[in-house]
Write an enzyme that holds these catalytic residues in place. Structure first.
Site, PDB file in Angstrom:
ATOM      1  N   ILE A 392       0.812  -1.214   0.000  1.00  0.00           N
ATOM      2  CA  ILE A 392       0.000   0.000   0.000  1.00  0.00           C
ATOM      3  C   ILE A 392       0.847   1.265   0.000  1.00  0.00           C
ATOM      4  O   ILE A 392       0.313   2.372   0.001  1.00  0.00           O
ATOM      5  CB  ILE A 392      -0.950   0.025   1.212  1.00  0.00           C
ATOM      6  CG1 ILE A 392      -0.146  -0.116   2.503  1.00  0.00           C
ATOM      7  CG2 ILE A 392      -1.999  -1.070   1.097  1.00  0.00           C
ATOM      8  CD1 ILE A 392      -0.998  -0.024   3.752  1.00  0.00           C
ATOM      9  N   GLY A 393       2.164   1.122   0.017  1.00  0.00           N
ATOM     10  CA  GLY A 393       3.029   2.293  -0.015  1.00  0.00           C
ATOM     11  C   GLY A 393       4.441   1.907  -0.390  1.00  0.00           C
ATOM     12  O   GLY A 393       4.876   0.776  -0.154  1.00  0.00           O
ATOM     13  N   ASP A 505       7.447  16.268  18.760  1.00  0.00           N
ATOM     14  CA  ASP A 505       6.934  16.474  17.401  1.00  0.00           C
ATOM     15  C   ASP A 505       5.420  16.279  17.367  1.00  0.00           C
ATOM     16  O   ASP A 505       4.888  15.564  16.519  1.00  0.00           O
ATOM     17  CB  ASP A 505       7.626  15.520  16.426  1.00  0.00           C
ATOM     18  CG  ASP A 505       7.522  15.998  14.975  1.00  0.00           C
ATOM     19  OD1 ASP A 505       7.242  17.192  14.768  1.00  0.00           O
ATOM     20  OD2 ASP A 505       7.709  15.186  14.056  1.00  0.00           O
TER      21      ASP A 505
END
EC number: 2.7.11.1
Length: 658
Positions: A392-393, A505
Site C-alpha cells: 500500500i506504499g 513532534d
C-alpha cells in the site's frame, strides 16, 4: 615579653618543601610537627584551647616573616604562661586552613610544573627530568613523536551585528543569500538580530540532517523518510502507492495554506481579522482507507522542505484549501483559481558541501546499532507469521504493506526496509525501544519487530482512520470535538512525561484515528529521555510551525514543549492550519522567536474557556506554562464529547475519495 619567631630547621624530606618549626620563647620551647600530608597538625604536648582567631592578620608567605605577620603558620601555640596579654596572643594566632590551602597550592603548582616538564621532554624527545616525579634521571632519550596534520577541519564563523549600519558582520555567503529571500525585513533584523541568527542556525542544522539522510527538523516533501517512524508504519492505514515525487516538487510546501495577509504586523493572541481566499482541493481527497498522511512516497502535509534561496523567493505562491465554508477558517466567500507560480529571483544557490568518507567511528557506531537491533528484534521469518500481504506504499526507505496475522486474523500494518540502507539507524532503535516500553490507549499499539536477512520489519496496528490532518482540513470541528481530541492527546502525553519521555513532534500529522474514533499518538523518532540527571535538553528538533519558542531560541527545554505544540495543534483544529504556515520557514521561525504567543483570525467565535485554554498552553515562559497533567484539569476539557462523534467526519473523508 619577646615576640616569638620562626627558626628554620633542616629541610624536611616530605617532598613539599615545608619545614617543621619551633616557636622559641622564654621558658620551655614547644615543637610543632607538620606531617607529610599536611592534613594533621600534631603538637608534641597538649596545648590549651586557643582564643578566637584574628582574621585581620596580614597574609604573607610561609617563612621568613615574624609570626605576627603571617597567617600561614601553625595556629596553636602554647605560651607556657597565663601572664601574656590577649593582644600578644592574638598576634600569635593563625589559621590551620591557611596551612592546608598553602600546601594545596604548592602541590598543584608542583604537579603542573612536573607535567609541563614531562610533556616538554616527551615532545622534544629528551629524557625525563631528574626532578620530575614522572620519570627518573636514568631514563634514556625517547624517539620524537610525529604529529599529524589536522583532519576534517571546520571553519568557525563568528557572526555579529553592526547597529550603526544595520548589517550583519561575518555572516557566511550562504546565510546572506537566504536572508535576502527570507521575507525578514531590514527593520525586523535590526529589532531582533539574535532571532534572525537563531532561525539561520536552525536552517543550517536542517540542511545537515538532509545531507546525512536523517529525518530533518524541516520534514521534506520527498519520497524518502529514512528515519523509521511509527507514523510511517501505522500510516499504512492511509497510504497509497504513488510514483516518486519529482525533485522539483520538493521545492514547495505540501500543506495548502491561504494567501498571506496584506500586513505582517504582529498582534496579540486571537486578535487578527485577516480574510483569505480559497480554492477547491480535489487532489487531496483520499480513498476509503487512505488519507494524505505522509509516508515515504507521499508528500507530507504540513511539511515544508528545506528550501534553497531560489525556492524561498517563491513564497508568494498561493496554496490550495478546501472550498467548504466554515466560520473558523480564514477564507472569503468567493473562491479563485491559484495564481501562476512566480519566477524565482536569480540567486546563486549555496554550493553543497563535499561529501566526506564515513569515519571509522561511524562504522563502529553502525555495528553497535546492528547488534542492538539483533538483541531487541524477533529473529523469526515474518512471512511465516503474517499472510495476505498487500503493498500500500513505497518509498526510498522501504515498502509498506497491510497484512493479516496468522492465527488471529488481526489486520496489521508492516513496513519492511533494508537496514543497511538506513543512514540513521540509531533513530530506529530509539523508536523501537520507546514503543516496546510504553503501552497506552492513546499510543499506537506496537506489535513486533523482526530482523531477518538484513531486513527490518516493523509491525503496528492498522489505523484505518488516517491522520488528524485530513479531518481538520476537510471538516469543521466543534469545540466539544476539539476538547475531546486535546484530552485524548494530553492523556497520551502525560503517560510519556511521567515515564521521562518528551515527544518533541506533536502535530496533527502524528495523531492517528481509527474508524471507531480512537485517538493515538505516533511517530516517536524524535523522542528523548529526560531523567533526574538531565532535566533539560537543547537539541533543535521537531517541525518548525509547532515548535516552542524555547526550542527556536536554542534554550534548554523540557516536557512542556509538547504542551506548546498541543496548543498550536488546537489552533490548527480551529483554522485548518498552524500559524505562519503561509510564511516561508525562516520567517516563521523568526516570528515564533519574536512574537511568541500566536494569533488566530476569529477570536469572537471562540468561547472564553477555549480562549483561556489556548492562552495557558501557549504561554511563552515555560516556567509559567502548565504541564500536561495540569492542563488536563482545565475546564475546557470538561466540554469534551465522546470520540465516537468523530466517526462521521472520518468516514465522510474516505467516502468522498471513492
Amino acid at each position: 615579653m619577646e615576640r616569638g619567631t620562626l627558626q628554620p630547621r633542616k629541610k624536611a624530606p616530605n617532598g613539599y618543601g615545608i619545614t617543621p618549626i619551633v616557636a622559641h620563647k622564654t621558658g620551655e620551647p614547644v615543637r610543632y610537627e607538620v606531617e607529610d600530608d599536611l592534613r594533621k597538625l600534631k603538637p608534641s604536648r597538649t596545648a590549651p584551647k586557643p582564643p578566637a582567631i584574628n582574621t585581620n592578620l596580614a597574609e604573607d608567605t610561609f617563612s621568613g616573616f615574624p609570626l605576627s605577620q603571617s597567617r600561614t603558620t601553625v595556629s596553636r601555640v602554647s605560651l607556657g604562661s597565663r601572664q601574656h596579654s590577649s593582644s600578644s596572643i592574638r598576634k600569635l594566632q593563625t589559621n590551620v586552613s591557611d596551612v592546608r590551602s598553602y600546601d594545596e597550592r604548592n602541590q598543584k603548582k608542583s604537579a603542573f610544573e612536573n607535567f609541563v616538564s614531562s610533556m616538554s621532554s616527551f615532545l622534544t624527545g629528551g629524557g625525563s627530568s631528574p626532578t620530575s616525579s614522572y620519570g627518573s634521571g636514568s631514563a634514556s632519550p625517547r624517539k620524537s613523536t610525529v604529529i599529524s596534520s589536522p583532519f576534517d577541519p571546520k571553519h568557525v564563523t563568528h557572526v555579529g551585528f553592526n547597529y550603526d549600519t544595520g548589517e550583519f558582520t561575518g555572516m557566511p555567503t550562504e546565510w546572506q543569500a537566504l536572508l535576502k529571500v527570507s521575507g525578514i525585513t531590514k527593520s525586523e533584523q535590526v529589532q531582533h538580530p539574535q532571532a534572525v541568527l537563531d532561525a539561520m542556525a536552525f536552517y543550517s542544522q536542517s540542511k545537515k540532517y538532509l545531507e546525512e539522510g536523517a529525518k530533518p527538523p524541516f520534514p521534506r516533501e520527498s519520497t524518502e523518510k529514512p528515519l523509521l517512524s511509527v507514523s510511517a508504519l501505522s500510516s499504512s492505514s492511509h497510504l497509497q502507492p504513488t510514483s516518486a515525487t519529482s525533485s522539483s516538487s520538493r521545492l514547495y510546501p505540501s500543506r495548502p495554506a491561504p494567501t498571506p495577509p496584506a500586513s505582517s504586523s504582529s498582534s496579540p493572541l486571537l486578535s487578527s481579522q485577516t480574510v483569505k481566499t480559497t480554492t477547491s482541493n480535489a487532489s487531496r481527497q483520499p480513498s476509503p482507507l487512505v488519507s494524505s498522511k505522509s509516508t515515504d512516497n507521499i508528500i507530507r502535509s504540513h511539511s515544508p522542505v528545506l528550501l534553497t534561496p531560489q525556492t524561498l523567493s517563491t513564497s508568494e505562491t498561493k496554496h490550495i484549501r478546501p472550498n467548504n465554508s466554515t466560520p473558523y477558517q480564514r477564507r472569503a466567500e468567493t473562491s479563485t483559481k491559484p495564481k501562476a507560480v512566480a519566477t524565482p529571483q536569480k540567486v546563486e544557490a549555496p554550493s553543497a558541501p563535499r561529501l566526506q568518507k564515513r569515519a571509522p567511528r561511524q562504522q563502529s557506531n553502525d555495528s553497535a546499532v546492528l547488534a542492538k537491533l539483533q538483541s531487541i528484534c524477533n529473529p523469526k521469518n515474518p512471512t511465516l507469521l503474517y499472510r495476505n500481504f498487500v503493498k500500500i506504499g513505497q518509498g526510498a526507505s522501504g515498502d509498506v504493506y497491510s497484512a493479516r496475522q496468522v492465527g488471529t486474523n488481526l489486520s496489521v500494518a508492516i513496513k519492511k526496509m533494508n537496514i543497511n540502507q538506513q543512514p540513521k539507524k540509531e533513530f530506529i532503535v530509539n523508536e523501537i525501544l520507546v514503543m516496546k516500553s510504553h503501552h497506552h490507549k492513546n499510543i499506537v499499539n506496537f506489535i513486533d519487530t523482526f530482523f531477518y536477512k538484513s531486513e527490518l520489519w516493523m509491525v503496528m496496528e492498522y489505523m484505518r482512520g488516517g491522520s488528524l490532518t485530513e479531518v481538520v482540513t476537510n471538516n469543521t470541528l466543534s469545540e466539544g470535538q476539539i476538547a475531546a481530541i486535546c484530552k485524548e492527546t494530553l492523556e497520551g502525553l502525560q503517560h510519556l512525561h511521567e515515564n521521562g519521555i518528551v515527544h518533541r513532534d506533536i502535530k496533527s500529522d502524528n495523531i492517528l484515528l481509527s474508524l471507531q474514533g480512537d485517538i493515538k499518538l505516533t511517530d516517536f523518532g524524535f523522542c528523548a529521555q529526560i531523567d533526574s540527571n538531565m532535566t533539560k535538553r537543547t537539541t533543535m528538533v521537531g517541525t518548525p510551525y509547532w515548535m516552542a519558542p524555547e526550542v527556536v531560541t536554542r534554550k534548554e527545554y523540557g516536557f512542556k514543549v509538547d504542551v506548546w505544540s498541543l496548543g498550536i495543534m488546537a489552533i490548527e483544529m480551529v483554522e485548518g492550519e498552524p500559524p505562519y504556515l503561509n510564511e516561508n520557514p525562516l520567517r516563521a521561525l523568526y516570528l515564533i522567536a519574536t512574537i511568541g504567543t500566536p494569533k488566530i483570525s476569529r477570536p469572537e467565535l471562540l468561547s472564553s474557556v477555549f480562549h483561556d485554554f489556548l492562552s495557558k498552553s501557549l504561554t511563552v515562559n515555560p516556567k509559567q506554562r502548565p504541564s500536561s497533567g495540569e492542563l488536563l484539569r482545565h475546564p475546557f476539557l470538561k466540554q469534551a464529547v465522546p470520540v465516537s462523534s468523530l466517526i462521521p467526519l472520518i468516514k465522510s473523508i474516505h467516502h468522498s475519495g471513492k
